[in-house]
Design an enzyme around this catalytic site. Sequence first.
Site, mmCIF file in Angstrom:
data_model
loop_
_atom_site.group_PDB
_atom_site.id
_atom_site.type_symbol
_atom_site.label_atom_id
_atom_site.label_comp_id
_atom_site.label_asym_id
_atom_site.label_seq_id
_atom_site.Cartn_x
_atom_site.Cartn_y
_atom_site.Cartn_z
ATOM 1 N N GLU A 83 0.351 -0.895 -0.497
ATOM 2 C CA GLU A 83 0.024 -0.263 0.023
ATOM 3 C C GLU A 83 0.681 1.412 0.327
ATOM 4 O O GLU A 83 1.659 1.465 0.981
ATOM 5 C CB GLU A 83 -0.970 -0.011 1.087
ATOM 6 N N ASN A 132 -4.460 -1.849 6.916
ATOM 7 C CA ASN A 132 -5.469 -1.888 6.933
ATOM 8 C C ASN A 132 -5.316 -3.839 6.548
ATOM 9 O O ASN A 132 -5.166 -4.436 5.203
ATOM 10 C CB ASN A 132 -5.829 -1.597 4.906
ATOM 11 N N LYS A 154 -5.521 -0.302 13.155
ATOM 12 C CA LYS A 154 -6.080 0.864 12.383
ATOM 13 C C LYS A 154 -7.779 0.103 12.144
ATOM 14 O O LYS A 154 -7.835 -0.635 12.170
ATOM 15 C CB LYS A 154 -5.364 0.579 11.044
ATOM 16 N N GLU A 210 -11.704 4.583 7.878
ATOM 17 C CA GLU A 210 -11.518 4.637 6.350
ATOM 18 C C GLU A 210 -12.204 2.603 5.601
ATOM 19 O O GLU A 210 -10.994 1.927 5.116
ATOM 20 C CB GLU A 210 -10.012 4.580 5.425
ATOM 21 N N ARG A 257 -4.327 3.985 16.027
ATOM 22 C CA ARG A 257 -3.292 4.525 15.297
ATOM 23 C C ARG A 257 -4.465 5.753 15.789
ATOM 24 O O ARG A 257 -6.062 5.514 15.769
ATOM 25 C CB ARG A 257 -3.435 4.031 14.448
ATOM 26 N N ARG A 304 -12.439 17.313 9.056
ATOM 27 C CA ARG A 304 -11.992 16.260 8.768
ATOM 28 C C ARG A 304 -11.049 16.527 10.150
ATOM 29 O O ARG A 304 -10.201 14.956 11.032
ATOM 30 C CB ARG A 304 -11.138 15.635 8.176
ATOM 31 N N ASP A 319 -3.399 14.804 6.587
ATOM 32 C CA ASP A 319 -3.053 12.990 5.866
ATOM 33 C C ASP A 319 -2.355 13.071 4.610
ATOM 34 O O ASP A 319 -1.870 13.212 4.083
ATOM 35 C CB ASP A 319 -4.075 12.447 5.428
ATOM 36 N N GLU A 325 3.521 9.687 13.378
ATOM 37 C CA GLU A 325 3.476 8.560 12.562
ATOM 38 C C GLU A 325 3.935 9.361 11.619
ATOM 39 O O GLU A 325 3.309 10.859 11.373
ATOM 40 C CB GLU A 325 2.393 8.372 11.691
ATOM 41 N N GLU A 366 4.016 9.013 -1.023
ATOM 42 C CA GLU A 366 2.387 8.970 -0.878
ATOM 43 C C GLU A 366 1.735 10.219 -1.534
ATOM 44 O O GLU A 366 1.783 10.574 -2.724
ATOM 45 C CB GLU A 366 1.546 8.424 -0.197
ATOM 46 N N TRP A 402 -14.372 12.638 1.779
ATOM 47 C CA TRP A 402 -13.025 12.763 2.021
ATOM 48 C C TRP A 402 -12.647 13.210 2.928
ATOM 49 O O TRP A 402 -11.858 13.573 3.750
ATOM 50 C CB TRP A 402 -12.393 12.245 1.448
HETATM 51 O O1 GCW Z 1 -3.242 7.765 3.346
HETATM 52 C C1 GCW Z 1 -3.763 7.734 3.593
HETATM 53 C C2 GCW Z 1 -3.748 6.817 2.321
HETATM 54 C C3 GCW Z 1 -3.778 4.583 3.066
HETATM 55 C C4 GCW Z 1 -3.941 4.589 3.622
HETATM 56 C C5 GCW Z 1 -4.436 5.363 5.150
HETATM 57 C C6 GCW Z 1 -3.907 5.568 6.696
HETATM 58 C C7 GCW Z 1 -3.101 2.921 4.679
HETATM 59 O O2 GCW Z 1 -3.671 6.709 1.429
HETATM 60 O O3 GCW Z 1 -3.302 4.076 1.805
HETATM 61 O O4 GCW Z 1 -4.119 3.198 4.351
HETATM 62 O O5 GCW Z 1 -3.674 7.137 4.845
HETATM 63 O O6 GCW Z 1 -2.806 5.709 7.109
HETATM 64 O O7 GCW Z 1 -4.955 4.312 6.987
#
Ligand code: GCW
Length: 868
Positions: A208, A251, A328, A332, A365, A382, A411, A433, A439, A587
């Site tokens: 991922e 995940n 987690k 999501e 988390r 958010r 994020d 974290e 990403e 989102w």
């Molecule tokens: O930023 C998002 C990512 C997901 C990720 C999530 C998270 C592991 O796009 O891919 O999933 O955060 O941190 O849980």
Amino acid sequence: MGGKARTVFQNLALAAFPLLALNAAAQAGDQAWLQYRPSTMPPNIPTRVVRLGDSQVEKSAAAELVRGLQGLYGKGEEDAKADRHSIVLGTFAEFHKRYAGWKAFGGEPEMYPEVIWEANAPLDRRHQPMKNNFGRAEDAFAIAHDTGLGTQTIFVEAPTDRGVLYGTFALLRMLASGEKPPQKGFRDHPALPIRWVDDWDNPDGSIERGYAGRSIFFEGGNVRTDLAPVGEYARLLASVGINGCNLNNVNAAPHLLDSDHLKQLARVADAMRPWGVRLAMSVAIASPQTIGGLSTFDPLDPDVKAWWAAKVAEIYTLIPDFAGFTVKADSEGQPGPASYGRTPADAANLLAAALEKHGGVVLYRAFVYNHHADWNDPKADRARAAYDIFHPIEGAFAPNVIVQTKEGPIDFQAREPASPLFAGLQHTSQAMEVQITQEYTGQQRHLVYLAPMWKQVLDFDMRADVKPSPVKEILAGRTFHRPLGGMVGVSGIGRDSWLGSPLALANLYAFGRLAWNPDISPEEIAAGWVRQTISTDPQVVSTVVKMLIQSWPAYENYTGPLGMQTLTDITGSHYGPNIESSENNGWGQWHRADHQGVGMDRTVATGTGYAGQYAPEVAKMYESLATTPDNLLLFFHHVPYTYKLHTGKTVIQYIYDSHYEGAAQAAQFVKDWSTLKGRVDDRLYADVLARLEYQAGHAIVWRDAIVQYFLRLSGIADDQGRAGHYPGRLEAEDARLTGYRVIDITPWEDASGGKAVSCDKEACSAEWIYSGPAGRFDLAVQYFDLQGGTAQFTLKVNGQQIATWFADATLPSKRPDGDNSTRRIARGIELKPGDTLRIEGIPDNADPAALDYIEITGAARSPGFAEY
Ligand code: GCW
């Protein structure tokens, strides 16, 4: 490669991208910073290594030292009998045993005040490691020149064998950087007890948000047979003091907890153990139901508790030093305690109870939020989620739970404020974290050195209780007197040269160094990395350090300045520009740009109230437009485009200027790197050059997308006259087309003028007549390099081939857009008025050889070259 014969490039300036043949050899730490290139030996460095202990970790330390000495100076050996003129490695207990009257650090009484380290005390009064074995004292070390045995004897001494390993790496780091260890010796200990990487690897071998190929851990549902790269990874991690690795995606695939897979995971733990890296894993909170056959996963249910207790006991029979779980949940789409009306503390404590007696910890988390938020609700936000959910239950977490919070409230965007939760949990250990894998910051195709970003958050003073409380002190447990705490880096390591891009490895290195000592400057870290990895030549060091340090500001400039976040494709790749993708959906990565203005109002007075989650002094700063720093203005406030920043510049003009500046900085990286030709390894030179050229091209895609978008939306012209005007640019849709048809690009801002051409025939061409002045020019071709096929492009002038190349890069998105819009430059082409410029495109499978424009740069910058 589409099975086509490759034609040799006629123009060498069009180097192949990517040049990734570098990893033909087995994957090893040597490909990163553990290179130990030959170097001049400083005086008084012994090359005999004496190892006092027999543990696996000490054996690793000694072997590494020998390897390092041999690489650096051509000689090095282990010699159990030697004493003098040697480097002696051992724990305090081992030193005591071997040398009567030995005193740690020559008996000097002063020790780190915060480390309970009674090395010179009688054995029975010596510090006992914490049950969970995560502590700063455990990982401390000292390096001493022993005068009793002669000046050429160096002692590497530590309370534990892990400390011995870290001391050894510290010594090697100095030597490999060309520094001599100080004659008076030195000692060190980590600031943060938890220094982990999180790998988001899936059992099928995918990763991922990984941008460096497939997993080193898994393939086809199982742990890989060949775990040699895992051992090498652990070696790399240990070299910068990382002491834990969580190997699978948060995940989490539940079946990794079944007995067969746990046995497989034990092999991974075995591969890492010699390097003092403890294995952790992500678990799905619903596991008792999904794989355990229970009817519930309610954290308060006795059967659920028993199931986890048994599962954890099983893990510890296989992996006695298992580090713990990462969770987690309620995030999501991942199930969580909310399904039963329970809190994150209920879920965390359930696991903590099972792990406690074995010495394991839970990293829970705080990334819990509703991804179906209502865009039409001006109060929805958010950014508020972590604090809203976790602050009220603070104090409810078991002592071996660490709440793991992303550095910012959204994020991993190009810039975010520090998460307010850091000051909002005073009775709970906390970890921050961060993402090493890029990403939202260019996915390793863009050079973005992240240490300055992390450092800024680490240094940010949360002003908890109206006292100095920088994030790094909170994580270290000092501010609120918490025993645990740390940093977790989402790593993204894969089989493709670790992180795919050579310079991206500076981020893994920097993560470890900062987790060990958040006070080291990003510059110093970068310099150390360059010296070990590339060269100790001062010109190389200063050039690469400069590039690294400028890279995050450059990226922020051409993606999302002023706290707008990364204006990328939020619902897809998270890579190229796609401004509206963040809006109008649940989102919550909104920036609320409209015709009048832009930004999220997060004030207490008129907005979502997020600013009020900070301690009063910080809340006050963000609440007011006057005191909010410009670089976070649009994160906290919605303002008109004409709003003036502290510099006096309007927001809209800043958006234009920063994008032009960022693209210029990216172009400068190419020039900077070019000055190192012949000074760095040739293959590295070519690889990095190709990447930087790609980045410079993609920075233009970003620049133009955002600039033309805001120009259209705001209707306000760029006072420099650049936005919307592209002299020298010949649009494909304006060319004489044979076979090509004009298409609309989505989102429109990802193509120049919103349009491009695409070929659904065997071959197509676009032709322009040049009408500018005569001279020598650079000719940039902007095309779309799609997945699922390898289209071929040929550039001709007056029928003569200038260059031909294949669109064979691996870029996101299956349709032409800003993810895959790519630029190639043919340099120094002679042109005169009336010349025919022609691009021929040959599609291949799903790649229709789509073309956006060509751009002629150099001497001629006047508009109106084209006649078609
Ligand atoms: O930023 C998002 C990512 C997901 C990720 C999530 C998270 C592991 O796009 O891919 O999933 O955060 O941190 O849980």
